[in-house]
Design a protein around this motif. Structure first.
Motif: not given
Length: 225
Positions: A123-149
């Motif tokens: 995954v790539s780890v990203r952040k916005n103004e208030s949250n840190i989240y992770a993004i998993y991507e493949n040819k068929h999917a983009t999944t956002c994981y919220k409230s990660i540690i």
């Protein structure tokens, strides 16, 4: 037997155990971490000492499964080293996927978010103004994981990271990420299953509820958060 494990590999695996509802008692868990903290400045340590602790756990543990996973791939099952890549393959290949599916029949349909969370993915780890989240991507999917540690000792200097059950276990090299993607390509319908999962919120993870808080408390137990 002469079985060793890279200390960094053990750390990743223990963090994976903290992230999940593995059948490891708190007493066993504390003894495993005691061994790790004692040896963490060394490059490797004796895995038989790990198994000696795991043997006293009431149920079979992931430590036993990791031994079998690695021993099956060796010509000499009595002498080998367990590496970081071994741990990544254990958590991110069909071996772990099939174990989850066998323990949760029908999970591909009833709870694909939980299934996808159980498999270590790049995954790539990203952040916005208030949250840190992770993004998993493949040819068929983009999944956002919220409230990660993110463990406090993890150096956030990589493009991709290994995520397991809402915990960023480690940074990944390009070759390690490619290795995981290759193994996950061999899992039948994995991409399509991932395509059904747009968001995983670990504060509301069926059937565990607030999985984030439960795991966060376990990491705080060892001053890892």
């Amino acid at each position: 037997m002469d079985i060793i494990i890279e200390t960094k590999a053990l750390k990743i695996f223990l963090y994976g155990i903290l992230s999940c509802k593995c059948p490891v008692t708190e007493a066993t868990e504390k003894k495993l971490f005691k061994l790790f903290f004692k040896a963490k400045r060394r490059e490797s340590m004796d895995y038989l000492s790990i198994l000696a602790v795991a043997d006293k756990n009431p149920e079979r543990t992931p430590m036993h499964n990791l031994f079998d996973f690695c021993a099956w791939a060796k010509d000499d099952p009595f002498s080998f080293a367990i590496t970081i890549n071994d741990v990544l393959r254990y958590l991110g290949s069909s071996f772990h996927y099939n174990m989850v599916v066998s323990n949760h029949p029908g999970i591909e349909i009833t709870n694909p978010g939980l299934l996808l969370s159980h498999v270590l993915v790049p995954v790539s780890v990203r952040k916005n103004e208030s949250n840190i989240y992770a993004i998993y991507e493949n040819k068929h999917a983009t999944t956002c994981y919220k409230s990660i540690i993110i463990p406090k000792d993890l150096e956030m200097e990589h493009e991709l990271y290994g995520l397991h059950m809402g915990v960023v276990l480690c940074g990944l090299s390009g070759k390690q990420a490619d290795m995981l993607i290759s193994h996950q390509t061999l899992i039948k319908n994995f991409s399509e299953i991932a395509g059904r999962v747009k968001t995983v919120e670990f504060k509301k993870l069926p059937p565990y509820g607030d999985h984030f808080s439960q795991v966060n408390d376990r990491f705080k137990r060892y001053i890892l958060r």
